[in-house]
Design a protein around this motif. Structure first.
Motif, PDB file in Angstrom:
ATOM      1  N   GLN A  33     -16.666  43.300 -76.446  1.00 20.52           N
ATOM      2  CA  GLN A  33     -17.999  42.936 -76.947  1.00 20.52           C
ATOM      3  C   GLN A  33     -18.881  44.187 -77.064  1.00 20.52           C
ATOM      4  N   ALA A  34     -18.774  45.062 -76.054  1.00 17.80           N
ATOM      5  CA  ALA A  34     -19.597  46.274 -76.060  1.00 17.80           C
ATOM      6  C   ALA A  34     -19.238  47.161 -77.246  1.00 17.80           C
ATOM      7  N   LEU A  35     -17.940  47.349 -77.490  1.00 21.72           N
ATOM      8  CA  LEU A  35     -17.516  48.198 -78.609  1.00 21.72           C
ATOM      9  C   LEU A  35     -17.964  47.592 -79.930  1.00 21.72           C
ATOM     10  N   HIS A  36     -17.869  46.268 -80.026  1.00 18.63           N
ATOM     11  CA  HIS A  36     -18.307  45.597 -81.244  1.00 18.63           C
ATOM     12  C   HIS A  36     -19.804  45.821 -81.466  1.00 18.63           C
ATOM     13  N   THR A  37     -20.580  45.651 -80.386  1.00 16.50           N
ATOM     14  CA  THR A  37     -22.034  45.840 -80.495  1.00 16.50           C
ATOM     15  C   THR A  37     -22.362  47.278 -80.874  1.00 16.50           C
ATOM     16  N   LEU A  38     -21.592  48.213 -80.317  1.00 17.95           N
ATOM     17  CA  LEU A  38     -21.878  49.629 -80.544  1.00 17.95           C
ATOM     18  C   LEU A  38     -21.535  50.064 -81.964  1.00 17.95           C
ATOM     19  N   PHE A  39     -20.330  49.701 -82.415  1.00 21.10           N
ATOM     20  CA  PHE A  39     -19.808  50.333 -83.631  1.00 21.10           C
ATOM     21  C   PHE A  39     -19.726  49.431 -84.853  1.00 21.10           C
ATOM     22  N   LEU A  77     -23.358  66.131 -91.526  1.00 23.22           N
ATOM     23  CA  LEU A  77     -23.786  64.884 -92.162  1.00 23.22           C
ATOM     24  C   LEU A  77     -23.049  63.700 -91.520  1.00 23.22           C
ATOM     25  N   PHE A  78     -21.715  63.823 -91.396  1.00 23.68           N
ATOM     26  CA  PHE A  78     -20.940  62.737 -90.805  1.00 23.68           C
ATOM     27  C   PHE A  78     -21.260  62.573 -89.316  1.00 23.68           C
ATOM     28  N   ALA A  79     -21.385  63.702 -88.642  1.00 20.38           N
ATOM     29  CA  ALA A  79     -21.679  63.645 -87.201  1.00 20.38           C
ATOM     30  C   ALA A  79     -23.020  62.971 -86.946  1.00 20.38           C
ATOM     31  N   SER A  80     -24.007  63.228 -87.835  1.00 23.66           N
ATOM     32  CA  SER A  80     -25.333  62.634 -87.616  1.00 23.66           C
ATOM     33  C   SER A  80     -25.266  61.120 -87.805  1.00 23.66           C
ATOM     34  N   LEU A  81     -24.416  60.679 -88.732  1.00 22.90           N
ATOM     35  CA  LEU A  81     -24.267  59.229 -88.922  1.00 22.90           C
ATOM     36  C   LEU A  81     -23.633  58.595 -87.688  1.00 22.90           C
ATOM     37  N   LEU A  82     -22.608  59.262 -87.139  1.00 23.20           N
ATOM     38  CA  LEU A  82     -21.959  58.730 -85.936  1.00 23.20           C
ATOM     39  C   LEU A  82     -22.959  58.665 -84.779  1.00 23.20           C
ATOM     40  N   MET A  83     -23.738  59.740 -84.630  1.00 23.76           N
ATOM     41  CA  MET A  83     -24.688  59.774 -83.521  1.00 23.76           C
ATOM     42  C   MET A  83     -25.803  58.744 -83.731  1.00 23.76           C
ATOM     43  N   GLY A 114     -26.366  51.279 -81.831  1.00 25.78           N
ATOM     44  CA  GLY A 114     -25.525  50.457 -80.982  1.00 25.78           C
ATOM     45  C   GLY A 114     -26.081  50.373 -79.572  1.00 25.78           C
ATOM     46  N   GLY A 115     -26.635  51.492 -79.093  1.00 25.70           N
ATOM     47  CA  GLY A 115     -27.236  51.505 -77.758  1.00 25.70           C
ATOM     48  C   GLY A 115     -28.398  50.521 -77.674  1.00 25.70           C
ATOM     49  N   GLU A 116     -29.214  50.490 -78.765  1.00 25.72           N
ATOM     50  CA  GLU A 116     -30.313  49.510 -78.790  1.00 25.72           C
ATOM     51  C   GLU A 116     -29.751  48.094 -78.804  1.00 25.72           C
ATOM     52  N   GLY A 117     -28.639  47.913 -79.539  1.00 25.12           N
ATOM     53  CA  GLY A 117     -27.996  46.602 -79.586  1.00 25.12           C
ATOM     54  C   GLY A 117     -27.528  46.168 -78.203  1.00 25.12           C
ATOM     55  N   LEU A 118     -26.936  47.123 -77.474  1.00 17.00           N
ATOM     56  CA  LEU A 118     -26.455  46.818 -76.116  1.00 17.00           C
ATOM     57  C   LEU A 118     -27.612  46.403 -75.216  1.00 17.00           C
TER      58      LEU A 118
END
Lengths: 309, 362
Positions: free
Chosen positions: B44-50, B299-305, B311-315
Motif C-alpha cells: 500500500q505504501a509503495l502504491h501511495t508513493l509511486f 530533469l528526470f531526477a527532479s521528477l522522481l524527487m 507520495g510523502g504527502e499521500g502517505l
C-alpha cells in the motif's frame, strides 16, 4: 549579590551552550585528523538526540539514553565509513547525504515523542534543585556531560600529541600511503576515527535532548552540527583552540537570553541569526591566511585510500 | 568467498547511468523493509508513493509544480559541482529570491502595470544572486569555503524571512498570523493548464535544461568549468581564472534558486509565510547527483524527487505517516546512489578460496 548571580548565570549558560559544540567538534576533529571529512555531523547529532530521548523514555534511565545515542551516532557513522572508506564514495556528497537522511530519519522515529515531557539531567541528579539558592541552582545545571566536555579538550590534546596512538592517527591523516607502507592499517584506523566521531556527535545530540532542553522536537539541533564543523576549521585542528571557539560560540548563542535579561527589544529572529553570522565571520578570519590553513590541515583530508599493494 | 574491489582501466560509462537505476531499485527494497519495520503494509505504501500521484491530471500537474523548484536549483548546483564549487545553501538563495521578489509584488502589484510580473521575477533572480554573491566574495577574497558559508547563510535567510513576516511585512489584517498581505492578481504568475496550479515557472525550469546543457557542452565557459573541476592543475596552466569561475557558478546557481523561490510564491500561495519550502534547496543536491550533474539527467531526477514529495504527502493523508518519511527516503536514495557509483571506477572481484587461482568477474 545580584551582579554575582548574573555573572554566574551567564557563565553557566555559556558552558552549557558550548557543550554540544565541544563534544561534536572534538569527535569531528579526531575524524578529520585521520584524514576523513564527515559533513554528516548535523545528521548524527539529530539521530543521537532522537534516540537518546526515546531510549531514556523507554528505559527510564538517562545513562542508557546517552549510551543508546552514542551507539546510534556511531551506527550512522558506520554507514558513512562503509560508503567513503570501503566503497570510496565522495566524502562531501556522502556527508551531505548523512545529514539529509539524519534530519528525515530522526523526525520519523521521533514523531511519537514530540511533546513527551522529561525531567532533564540536572533535575534527575539533584531532585531538590528548586529548593536551593539561585546561585547553587545555576551551578547544579553544570551536569556531568558538561564536565566531560570541559575535560575533553585536555584529554584530546594529550591523546593527539603525547600518545603513540595519537601519532599513528596523525600519520594516517597526513599521508595514508606512508602510514600504509609502515604497516598500519589505514582503513581500520579511519573506521575507528569515524565511529568515534559518530559516537561523540550522538552524545552531543543527546545532551541537547536530555539536558539542554529536555524534549524532542524535529530538527532541534538547528545547525549546531555545522557550527561544530566550522569550529574544527577555526581551531586549525587543535583541541585547545576548539574549546576556545566553542566557548566563544556558547557566548554568542546565549546572546538572545542576555539581550532579554538586559531588557533589549530586538527581534528574536534577528538574534537567532547571530551564531550563523558569527560562524561566517570566524571562517573568514581563519581562512584569510591560506598558507596557515594549508599547513595545519591534515594533508590527506578528504582523499580516498585504496591499497594497491 | 571474498569480495574485493579492483580499479577499472577506465570509468565504465554504462554504470554512470545504470547506477541511478540500481539505486532506485535498492531504495524500493529499502522502503519495503522500512515500512515492514514500521508495521505498515509496504505494498500500500509503495502504491501511495509511486503510483497514486500519477493516476490523475491533477497529480501530474502537482508533480510538475514540485519538480519546478527542484529542477531550477539542481541545474545550478550541478554546474557548480562540475567546477568543484559546492553551493549547498540553495535553500537560502531560494528564500531571499522569494523575499525580494515578493517585495516587488507587494509594492507594485494591484496598479495594473504590465511590467509587474517580469519585475518581480527579475527581483527574485537578483535576490538569489545577491545572497550567493556573499559566499562568492568570501571565497575569492578571503578563501572561506563556500560549503559552510552558503549553508550558514541559508539559516540566516530563514530567520530573515521569519523577522519580516513577524515584523515589518506582517499583514495588519491577517488576524495576527505571521504572513504578508496576499499578492494582487496582476502579481500572480499565469497558470499553464486551466484548473491546475501548474504555472509558467515550470517553463523556466524546462528551459534551464537545454540552456544548462549548451552552457556546459558548447561554450568556452562550460569548458572552463569542466576543466577546473576535472583537472585543476591543467586549468591553472591554461590560465583559467579560478575566481571568475567561482563567481560565475555561485551567481548562476544563486540566480536560478532565487527564480525558483519567487516562482514558488508568485505561482503558489501569493504571500510569504514563515515556512515557504519543504527543503527544496537541500533536496536539489540529491537531484543534482541523481541526475549525474547533467541537466538532462537532472530533469528526470527532479521528477522522481517531486514524486517522492507528492507520495510523502499521500502517505501523510492515507496512512497517517509523518512527512519526514520523504526526507528519510531521499537520504536513503542518495546513500544507495553513492554506493552504486563505486562501480563506475571499480569492478567487484569475487575470490572463491577452495578453488585458488580461479577468479571471476562480476
Amino acid at each position: 549579590m545580584h551582579e554575582t548571580e548574573i555573572v554566574v548565570a551567564i557563565a553557566v549558560a555559556t558552558l552549557r551552550a558550548a557543550t554540544p559544540l565541544m563534544l561534536a567538534g572534538f569527535g569531528e576533529l579526531i575524524t578529520e585528523r585521520s584524514g576523513v571529512l564527515n559533513l554528516g555531523v548535523e545528521g548524527m547529532m539529530l539521530v543521537g538526540a532522537a534516540f537518546g530521548f526515546i531510549g531514556t523514555v523507554a528505559t527510564g534511565s538517562l545513562l542508557a539514553g546517552f549510551i543508546i545515542a552514542m551507539i546510534a551516532g556511531a551506527l550512522l557513522a558506520l554507514v558513512f565509513g562503509g560508503l567513503t572508506l570501503t566503497l570510496m564514495a565522495n566524502q562531501v556528497a556522502t556527508g551531505l547525504a548523512l545529514t539529509i537522511f539524519g534530519v528525515g530519519f530522526s523526525a520519523l522515529v521521533g514523531v511519537k515523542w514530540v511533546g513527551t515531557p522529561l525531567a532533564g539531567l540536572a533535575t534527575a541528579i539533584w531532585p531538590h534543585l528548586s529548593a536551593a539558592s539561585p546561585i547553587v541552582q545555576q551551578l547544579m545545571l553544570l551536569d556531568p556531560v558538561v564536565w566531560i566536555a570541559v575535560l575533553v579538550p585536555f584529554a584530546a590534546h594529550w591523546f593527539i600529541y603525547r600518545t603513540r596512538a595519537g601519532l599513528i592517527l596523525r600519520a594516517v591523516g597526513e599521508s595514508h600511503d606512508v602510514a600504509h607502507a609502515l604497516g598500519y592499517s589505514v582503513l581500520r584506523i579511519r573506521y575507528l576515527a569515524v565511529l568515534f566521531g559518530g559516537a561523540m556527535s550522538g552524545l552531543a545530540g543527546a545532551y541537547l535532548s536530555l539536558s539542554y532542553s529536555p524534549m524532542w522536537a524535529e530538527n532541534m539541533v538547528a545547525g549546531r552540527g555545522w557550527i561544530a564543523l566550522a569550529l574544527v576549521v577555526f581551531s586549525t585542528w587543535k583541541p585547545l583552540w576548539l574549546a576556545l571557539g566553542a566557548l566563544l560560540f556558547g557566548l554568542v548563542t546565549i546572546a538572545q537570553f542576555q539581550a532579554e535579561a538586559f531588557g533589549l527589544a530586538v527581534s528574536p529572529n534577528l538574534l537567532a541569526m547571530l551564531p550563523y553570522l558569527a560562524t561566517v565571520v570566524v571562517l573568514v578570519l581563519i581562512s584569510r591566511d591560506a598558507t596557515r590553513l594549508k599547513l595545519n590541515a591534515p594533508a590527506a583530508l578528504g582523499r580516498p585510500f585504496h591499497a594497491t599493494a | 568467498m571474498r569480495l574485493s574491489l579492483e580499479p577499472r582501466a577506465r570509468p565504465a560509462q554504462a554504470m554512470v547511468w545504470l547506477s541511478p537505476v540500481l539505486a532506485a531499485v535498492l531504495s524500493v527494497i529499502g522502503i519495503t523493509i522500512l515500512f515492514a519495520v514500521l508495521g505498515r503494509d509496504p505494498v500500500q505504501a509503495l502504491h501511495t508513493l509511486f503510483v497514486a500521484p500519477l493516476a490523475s491530471l491533477d497529480g501530474l500537474s502537482e508533480l510538475g509544480l514540485k519538480a519546478t523548484p527542484l529542477l531550477l536549483c539542481a541545474v545550478g548546483i550541478a554546474i557548480g559541482v562540475r567546477a568543484d564549487v559546492w553551493n549547498i545553501g540553495a535553500e537560502g538563495q531560494f528564500t531571499v529570491g522569494a523575499i525580494v521578489g515578493s517585495g516587488v509584488a507587494l509594492a507594485y502589484g494591484g496598479a495594473g502595470h504590465w511590467w509587474v510580473i517580469p519585475a518581480l521575477l527579475l527581483a527574485g533572480v537578483v535576490g538569489g544572486m545577491a545572497w550567493a554573491a556573499i559566499p562568492a566574495l568570501l571565497r575569492t577574497r578571503f578563501n572561506a569555503h563556500e560549503i559552510l558559508t552558503t549553508l550558514m547563510l541559508a539559516y540566516v535567510s530563514i530567520q530573515l524571512l521569519g523577522y519580516l513576516v513577524h515584523g515589518p511585512w506582517k499583514d495588519p489584517e491577517g488576524y495576527s498570523f505571521p504572513q504578508t498581505k496576499q499578492f494582487e492578481a496582476d502579481a500572480m504568475l499565469p497558470v499553464l493548464l486551466a484548473d491546475t496550479r501548474l504555472h509558467i515557472g515550470a517553463l523556466f525550469a524546462l528551459l534551464s535544461v537545454p540552456l544548462g546543457s549548451i552552457l556546459l557542452g558548447r561554450t568556452l565557459m562550460g569548458f572552463r568549468i569542466r576543466t577546473v573541476g576535472a583537472a585543476p592543475a591543467a586549468a591553472r596552466y591554461a590560465g583559467f581564472s579560478r575566481n571568475a569561475i567561482v563567481w560565475f557558478c555561485l551567481l548562476l546557481s544563486g540566480g536560478l534558486a532565487g527564480l525558483a523561490g519567487i516562482c514558488e510564491i508568485a505561482g503558489g500561495n501569493g504571500q510569504l509565510t514563515p515556512v515557504i519550502s519543504p527543503g527544496y534547496g537541500f533536496a536539489a543536491i540529491i537531484v543534482a547527483f541523481l541526475g549525474r550533474l547533467n541537466p538532462v539527467g537532472i530533469l528526470f531526477a527532479s521528477l522522481l524527487m517531486a514524486l517522492l514529495y507528492l507520495g510523502g504527502e499521500g502517505l501523510q493523508v492515507t496512512m497517517q505517516l509523518p512527512i519526514a518519511v520523504t526526507g528519510t527516503i531521499q537520504g536513503m536514495l542518495l546513500f544507495f546512489l553513492l554506493a552504486a557509483d563505486v562501480l563506475i571506477n571499480y569492478r567487484v572481484r569475487v575470490r572463491v578460496p577452495q578453488a585458488a587461482g580461479t577468479t571471476q568477474h562480476a
